[in-house]
Design a protein around this motif. Structure first.
Motif, short mmCIF file in Angstrom:
data_model
loop_
_atom_site.label_atom_id
_atom_site.label_comp_id
_atom_site.label_asym_id
_atom_site.label_seq_id
_atom_site.Cartn_x
_atom_site.Cartn_y
_atom_site.Cartn_z
N ASP A 69 0.81 -1.22 0.00
CA ASP A 69 0.00 0.00 0.00
C ASP A 69 0.84 1.27 0.00
OD1 ASP A 69 0.99 -0.38 2.55
OD2 ASP A 69 -0.87 0.11 3.59
N GLU A 70 2.17 1.14 0.02
CA GLU A 70 3.02 2.33 0.02
C GLU A 70 3.13 2.91 -1.39
OE1 GLU A 70 6.79 1.30 1.66
OE2 GLU A 70 6.04 1.21 3.73
N GLN A 74 4.09 1.05 -5.03
CA GLN A 74 3.17 1.03 -6.16
C GLN A 74 3.79 1.64 -7.41
OE1 GLN A 74 -0.26 3.02 -4.56
NE2 GLN A 74 -0.82 1.31 -3.23
N LEU A 75 4.52 2.74 -7.22
CA LEU A 75 5.21 3.35 -8.35
C LEU A 75 6.31 2.45 -8.89
CD1 LEU A 75 5.51 7.02 -7.01
CD2 LEU A 75 4.03 6.22 -8.87
N LEU A 76 6.98 1.74 -8.00
CA LEU A 76 8.03 0.81 -8.42
C LEU A 76 7.43 -0.30 -9.29
CD1 LEU A 76 10.91 -0.39 -8.30
CD2 LEU A 76 10.25 -1.49 -6.15
N CYS A 77 6.34 -0.89 -8.85
CA CYS A 77 5.70 -1.96 -9.63
C CYS A 77 5.29 -1.46 -11.01
CB CYS A 77 4.47 -2.49 -8.88
SG CYS A 77 4.87 -3.41 -7.37
N LYS A 78 4.69 -0.29 -11.04
CA LYS A 78 4.24 0.28 -12.31
C LYS A 78 5.43 0.48 -13.25
CE LYS A 78 1.53 4.21 -14.11
NZ LYS A 78 2.55 4.85 -14.96
N ALA A 79 6.53 0.99 -12.72
CA ALA A 79 7.70 1.25 -13.55
C ALA A 79 8.32 -0.05 -14.06
CB ALA A 79 8.73 2.06 -12.75
N ASP A 96 3.43 -8.75 -2.11
CA ASP A 96 2.51 -9.26 -1.11
C ASP A 96 2.86 -8.70 0.27
OD1 ASP A 96 1.30 -10.72 -3.09
OD2 ASP A 96 2.29 -12.62 -2.56
N GLU A 97 1.89 -8.71 1.16
CA GLU A 97 2.08 -8.20 2.52
C GLU A 97 3.02 -9.14 3.28
OE1 GLU A 97 1.10 -5.25 5.45
OE2 GLU A 97 0.35 -5.41 3.39
N PRO A 98 4.11 -8.62 3.85
CA PRO A 98 5.02 -9.48 4.61
C PRO A 98 4.42 -9.85 5.97
CG PRO A 98 5.77 -7.21 4.69
CD PRO A 98 4.60 -7.23 3.75
N PRO A 99 4.90 -10.90 6.60
CA PRO A 99 4.39 -11.28 7.92
C PRO A 99 4.53 -10.15 8.93
CG PRO A 99 5.80 -13.00 7.03
CD PRO A 99 5.95 -11.82 6.12
N ALA A 100 3.54 -10.04 9.81
CA ALA A 100 3.54 -8.95 10.78
C ALA A 100 4.47 -9.23 11.95
CB ALA A 100 2.12 -8.72 11.29
N SER A 101 4.68 -10.51 12.26
CA SER A 101 5.55 -10.85 13.39
C SER A 101 7.00 -10.96 12.91
CB SER A 101 5.08 -12.16 14.02
OG SER A 101 4.95 -13.18 13.06
N SER A 102 7.85 -11.51 13.74
CA SER A 102 9.28 -11.58 13.42
C SER A 102 9.52 -12.23 12.06
CB SER A 102 10.02 -12.38 14.50
OG SER A 102 11.36 -12.62 14.13
N TYR A 103 10.03 -11.46 11.14
CA TYR A 103 10.16 -11.92 9.75
C TYR A 103 11.03 -13.18 9.62
CZ TYR A 103 10.56 -11.43 4.64
OH TYR A 103 10.51 -11.64 3.30
#
Length: 504
Positions: A69-70, A74-79, A96-103
């Motif tokens: 959602d940043e 989003q601009l990076l993906c589009k480019a 994709d959304e990364p895990p919220a807890s300890s990666y």
């Protein structure tokens, strides 16, 4: 990261598949990408057409701290999508959304449980368990068939891939390099002697003068361990790897006479107020704040990107005269910063073995390693993070908020037409990378056998206890011999035949 013990050679890898097969002697890892090391696997070309206009191939990517959602993401993906489409490669990159807890902990579990199905997955530890289950693709044939990825790999990248072909990380070694404010360094009478002959004694004299003249609380600080000091002093005292030869036998260096001599030196620094008295309890942010505020004169940070941050913050607070100088590793029995572990990557991109679009996934990595992709990755979005003025790339005031989501390396980053109006890295950051390369010593590792992990943990706990007490003066240096006895009883003796078989 899985527990590792550094060894100077790779002979301990006990499977017949020494190069190209992950898992080593940790048992049972499969090789989903093909024959070991890609020796009989035809290279996979990643420069052909992918997808079709109007029907792009979806590539899901999962990276720590990269959120879909940043705006910048989003601009990076589009480019990426637009630039790859211009080359006949139609993809739709989705983070994709990364895990919220300890990666490092949550990610491997989620992959093994099937909760994460991204095509490209960035690991920061925990990948060994995933590759052992055959869930990661052998990257060797993809890299063999690449143009740009292969060109950016340095000798440490190549060595790591041969031993463990499941992770790719185009970045310089994560090596600590010590830095100090240039204006302070140049005021010290001992500075010239240090730079011309950086022995431990000359380092001590330099630290002592800093404490006496610069008004600092301590000459050098750290955050919870001696790792940042070790990158300066390990080699000088003969701690050249996690395993060293002593009295004709291979032993872990933590139980060596070289380690004893190094700890005695650290204890002297601590006793004389040169080493931060809170070095064991400092968090990283407290440590850095002491450096910026002038309470500590020297701090070791990761070469390249972290030194870049240190320099920017130091000059913003104290002016351009406070730009950082990178100090050399101490010289003695040997001279190097921390030996670089080349058995496997500790972090990096993997391709999900269940991905239906593996070639397209690697094509994204290949594009981001291309000249066009690297400008996007290193410099950001045109019109936001930089503008093209004439034949120059000119950074905007938002450039410092941008960071590379794919490849951290600045190796061969020399854009042409347009070219950079100013370097991406500051002079200290670039110098730190240059010195790491100049002094690089590569070191091979094995994975601790799972059945011996409890013993290894007990040995490390003993080392942490005794080393902390010796440095702080709670124990005399003579207690190191007592530590060695307990170390051997806890597991050192059990490891002895493994080390002798490897190096005897």
């Amino acid at each position: 990261m899985k527990k590792l013990c550094s060894l100077v050679l790779a002979a301990i890898m006990l499977t017949a598949c020494l190069t190209g097969c992950g898992g080593g002697d940790n048992g049972g890892s499969t090789n989903p990408g093909g024959t070991c090391g890609g020796s009989s696997v035809p290279p996979i070309s990643t420069d052909g057409a992918i997808g079709a206009e109007g029907s792009p191939v979806e590539i899901h990517v999962l990276v720590k701290d990269v959120f879909p959602d940043e705006e910048d993401v989003q601009l990076l993906c589009k480019a990426i999508n637009e630039k790859m489409a211009a080359n006949g490669q139609y993809v739709n990159v989705i983070f994709d959304e990364p895990p919220a807890s300890s990666y490092p902990t949550a990610l491997p579990l989620a992959v093994m449980n099937g909760e994460i199905t991204a095509d490209l997955i960035y690991f920061q530890g925990g990948d060994q368990a995933v590759s052992d289950q055959g869930l990661l693709e052998d990257l060797t044939p993809y890299i063999d068939g690449s143009t740009y990825v292969k060109d950016l790999m340095d000798e440490s990248n190549v060595a790591k891939l041969k031993s463990y072909p499941y992770l790719l990380w185009l970045a310089p070694p994560r090596t600590y390099t010590p830095v100090i404010r240039t204006d302070w360094a140049e005021q010290m009478d001992s500075f010239q002697a240090l730079t011309s002959d950086p022995t431990p004694d000359n380092y001590y004299s330099f630290f002592k003068e800093l404490k006496d003249k610069a008004g600092v609380d301590c000459a050098i600080t750290a955050d919870g361990s001696t790792a940042r000091l070790d990158s300066i002093f390990n080699h000088a005292f003969g701690v050249t790897g996690t395993a060293v030869q002593e009295d004709g036998k291979w032993i872990f260096s933590k139980a060596s006479q070289a380690e004893k001599a190094k700890l005695e030196f650290y204890a002297k620094l601590y006793k004389d107020g040169l080493l931060d008295s809170d070095f064991l309890t400092n968090t990283w942010d407290v440590m850095e704040q002491k450096f910026y505020e002038g309470r500590a004169a020297v701090l070791s940070g990761t070469a390249g990107a972290v030194i870049q941050i240190y320099n920017a913050k130091m000059t913003s607070v104290n002016g351009e005269a406070a730009a950082l100088t990178v100090l050399p590793p101490a010289k003695g029995i040997s001279q190097s910063y921390t030996s670089v572990d080349v058995t496997k990557e500790g972090r990096g991109f993997a391709i999900n073995v269940d991905s239906k679009n593996k070639e397209a996934a690697f094509a994204v990595l290949e594009f981001m390693a291309s000249p066009e992709g690297r400008i996007l990755d290193k410099v950001g979005i045109e019109g936001k993070h930089y503008n093209v003025e004439g034949d120059k790339i000119v950074f905007t005031d938002q450039f410092n908020s941008w960071w590379a989501r794919f490849w951290d390396t600045t190796n061969k980053f020399e854009p042409q037409n347009p070219s950079l109006a100013e370097p991406v890295l500051s002079a200290p950051a670039a110098k730190s990378l240059e010195l790491v390369n100049d002094y690089m010593v590569m070191d091979k590792n094995i994975i601790i056998p799972s059945e011996m992990t409890p013993q290894w943990d007990a040995m490390l706990n003993l080392y942490n206890e005794y080393s902390a007490d010796i440095i702080r003066g709670v124990r005399p240096i003579s207690d190191f011999d007592e530590f060695v006895q307990k170390w051997n009883q806890a597991g050192g003796d059990a490891f002895a035949p493994i080390l002798q078989e490897a190096f005897g």
